[in-house]
Scaffold this motif. Structure first.
Motif, short mmCIF file in Angstrom:
data_model
loop_
_atom_site.label_atom_id
_atom_site.label_comp_id
_atom_site.label_asym_id
_atom_site.label_seq_id
_atom_site.Cartn_x
_atom_site.Cartn_y
_atom_site.Cartn_z
N PHE A 243 0.83 -1.22 0.06
CA PHE A 243 0.09 0.09 -0.09
C PHE A 243 0.94 1.24 -0.27
O PHE A 243 1.57 1.27 0.90
CB PHE A 243 -0.52 -0.04 1.33
N GLU A 244 0.61 2.14 -0.98
CA GLU A 244 1.43 3.41 -0.95
C GLU A 244 1.03 4.19 0.35
O GLU A 244 -0.01 3.90 0.94
CB GLU A 244 0.88 4.05 -2.24
N LYS A 245 1.83 5.05 0.81
CA LYS A 245 1.31 5.84 1.83
C LYS A 245 0.11 6.47 1.79
O LYS A 245 -0.71 6.68 2.65
CB LYS A 245 2.37 7.09 1.89
N SER A 246 -0.41 7.29 0.46
CA SER A 246 -1.47 7.83 0.32
C SER A 246 -2.75 6.83 0.37
O SER A 246 -3.80 7.06 1.04
CB SER A 246 -1.76 8.33 -1.21
N ILE A 251 -7.21 4.56 3.72
CA ILE A 251 -7.65 3.32 4.32
C ILE A 251 -7.89 3.66 5.79
O ILE A 251 -9.08 3.52 6.59
CB ILE A 251 -6.91 2.09 4.55
N HIS A 252 -6.91 4.53 6.69
CA HIS A 252 -7.14 4.99 7.96
C HIS A 252 -8.42 5.98 7.90
O HIS A 252 -9.20 5.96 8.94
CB HIS A 252 -5.82 5.67 8.32
N LEU A 265 -11.47 -2.33 3.30
CA LEU A 265 -11.18 -1.24 2.31
C LEU A 265 -9.84 -1.96 1.62
O LEU A 265 -9.51 -1.92 0.57
CB LEU A 265 -10.83 -0.10 2.98
N ALA A 266 -8.81 -2.46 2.54
CA ALA A 266 -7.71 -3.03 2.08
C ALA A 266 -7.80 -4.11 1.21
O ALA A 266 -7.02 -4.10 0.01
CB ALA A 266 -6.74 -3.37 3.30
N ARG A 267 -8.66 -5.09 1.32
CA ARG A 267 -8.69 -6.21 0.40
C ARG A 267 -9.23 -5.68 -1.06
O ARG A 267 -8.87 -6.01 -1.86
CB ARG A 267 -9.86 -7.07 0.84
N GLY A 268 -10.40 -4.74 -0.89
CA GLY A 268 -11.16 -4.21 -1.98
C GLY A 268 -9.89 -3.42 -2.70
O GLY A 268 -9.95 -3.63 -4.02
N GLN A 277 -3.16 -4.14 -12.79
CA GLN A 277 -1.78 -4.49 -12.77
C GLN A 277 -0.77 -3.62 -12.24
O GLN A 277 0.36 -3.72 -12.56
CB GLN A 277 -1.33 -4.65 -14.48
N SER A 278 -1.34 -2.98 -11.21
CA SER A 278 -0.52 -2.25 -10.15
C SER A 278 0.02 -3.09 -8.98
O SER A 278 -0.55 -3.69 -8.59
CB SER A 278 -1.26 -1.16 -9.69
N GLN A 279 1.54 -2.89 -8.83
CA GLN A 279 2.11 -3.55 -7.72
C GLN A 279 1.82 -3.03 -6.54
O GLN A 279 2.35 -3.87 -5.52
CB GLN A 279 3.81 -3.55 -8.15
N MET A 280 1.64 -1.88 -6.41
CA MET A 280 0.92 -1.30 -5.23
C MET A 280 -0.30 -0.70 -5.31
O MET A 280 -0.93 -0.29 -6.33
CB MET A 280 1.85 -0.35 -4.61
N ALA A 281 -1.20 -0.80 -4.16
CA ALA A 281 -2.56 -0.27 -4.11
C ALA A 281 -2.48 1.19 -3.66
O ALA A 281 -1.65 1.80 -2.86
CB ALA A 281 -3.33 -0.89 -2.99
N GLN A 282 -3.24 2.03 -4.47
CA GLN A 282 -3.10 3.57 -4.41
C GLN A 282 -4.49 4.07 -3.93
O GLN A 282 -5.51 3.18 -3.66
CB GLN A 282 -2.78 4.07 -5.82
N SER A 283 -4.29 5.28 -3.43
CA SER A 283 -5.54 5.94 -2.75
C SER A 283 -6.76 5.74 -3.77
O SER A 283 -7.84 5.60 -3.10
CB SER A 283 -5.18 7.57 -2.63
N GLU A 284 -6.62 5.66 -5.14
CA GLU A 284 -7.75 5.64 -5.97
C GLU A 284 -8.17 4.12 -5.91
O GLU A 284 -9.48 4.05 -6.00
CB GLU A 284 -7.29 5.93 -7.47
N HIS A 285 -7.60 3.23 -5.47
CA HIS A 285 -8.01 1.91 -5.62
C HIS A 285 -8.75 1.65 -4.31
O HIS A 285 -9.79 0.97 -4.08
CB HIS A 285 -6.78 0.92 -5.33
N VAL A 286 -8.22 2.58 -3.20
CA VAL A 286 -9.08 2.53 -1.89
C VAL A 286 -10.33 3.18 -2.26
O VAL A 286 -11.31 2.69 -1.59
CB VAL A 286 -8.43 3.19 -0.92
#
Length: 294
Positions: A243-246, A251-252, A265-268, A277-286
């Motif tokens: 998870f990126e910092k953002s 999530i918080h 939220l984290a799982r979604g 195909q992103s190696q890290m979850a970003q705020s948009e994914h959250v």
């Protein structure tokens, strides 16, 4: 829902709503994509896998104190704050050769209904519907455990904030042995914050007077949330932060620091990230994950 949503959010919906075919495909896809050994942020973690926090240690210490005195303890918190997890963590420390833990999920039923639940938890078959008979049987069983089996029964009442005031008014009587001189039934009451309010009523005072310790669970801070996310990734066999910092911040903020909602939220977000195909979850994914939960 009538509005159009992005494909990533639709994938989150398939997972969260449990659509059998699409959900299974999506679940396997994000697990395979990130190399998870098991489902992420599941609710069925073993007690040994629970993240040890100062709050849990505090609950454990208070429980130990309550049980040693044969008194009553409280644990309160909002929905999803981790009360049940804290109960599991603290009660797991009780050796089964010394304690028998009875776990009752409270209802809004009468005192008679509560006694029925207590009798069932003791594995006693009883056809009588008399409160007097039930109390007699319950107390005899507790005395037998103390004298014959050299064990102590610990009664845990989860969702205690649901109980009627009549139950709060009478519950203390089940703790009275040998003219109230023997503390043989420690009780842990767990519930939402309004549990404390119900204990301030006049009729609840005899029960409230037996409370010797209380814990209130609040949402984790940002640092605690990051540690929580990293811990659960490690449980899945992933040794790097996904998870990126953002995203952690999102999530918080989106969960209010409450772990149950943070899990969703984290799982979604991971599902949406895998679809991108992103190696890290970003705020948009959250944000996409947040559109699928309440």
């Amino acid at each position: 829902r009538t509005t159009m949503i992005p494909m990533a959010a639709g994938a989150v919906r398939a997972e969260s709503c449990g659509q059998q075919k699409g959900g299974a495909v999506m679940k396997n896809k994000y697990r395979d994509f990130f190399g998870f050994k098991k489902a992420a942020f599941a609710a069925d973690s073993k007690t040994s896998d629970i993240l040890k926090t100062p709050e849990l240690s505090d609950v454990e210490e208070r429980f130990g104190y309550v049980i040693s005195l044969g008194a009553i303890g409280l644990i309160t918190g909002e929905v999803g704050s981790g009360k049940t997890t804290a109960l599991r963590y603290a009660l797991d420390k009780l050796h089964p050769s010394e304690y028998r833990v009875l776990y009752v999920t409270a209802s809004s039923g009468s005192m008679l209904e509560f006694y029925r639940q207590f009798v069932d938890a003791l594995d006693i078959h009883l056809t009588s519907t008399s409160k007097a008979v039930m109390v007699k049987v319950i107390k005899k069983e507790i005395v037998d455990y103390v004298h014959e089996k050299k064990m102590k029964i610990v009664l845990v009442i989860d969702e205690a904030s649901l109980m009627r005031l009549e139950v709060f008014a009478e519950l203390h009587t089940i703790c009275q042995f040998e003219k109230d001189s023997k503390p043989w039934l420690p009780i842990i009451l767990a519930g939402q914050s309004n549990l404390v309010d119900k204990l301030t009523y006049r009729d609840s005072r005899p029960l409230a007077s037996r409370i010797v310790a209380k814990s209130h669970l609040q949402g984790a801070d940002l640092k605690g949330m990051e540690a929580y996310l990293q811990h659960h990734l490690a449980l899945c066999g992933v040794d790097r932060m996904l998870f990126e910092k953002s995203a952690v911040t999102a999530i918080h903020q989106g969960s209010g620091g409450l772990f149950r909602k943070a899990n969703h939220l984290a799982r979604g977000a991971l599902i949406a990230a895998a679809l991108d195909q992103s190696q890290m979850a970003q705020s948009e994914h959250v944000r996409l994950a947040a559109t699928e939960i309440l």
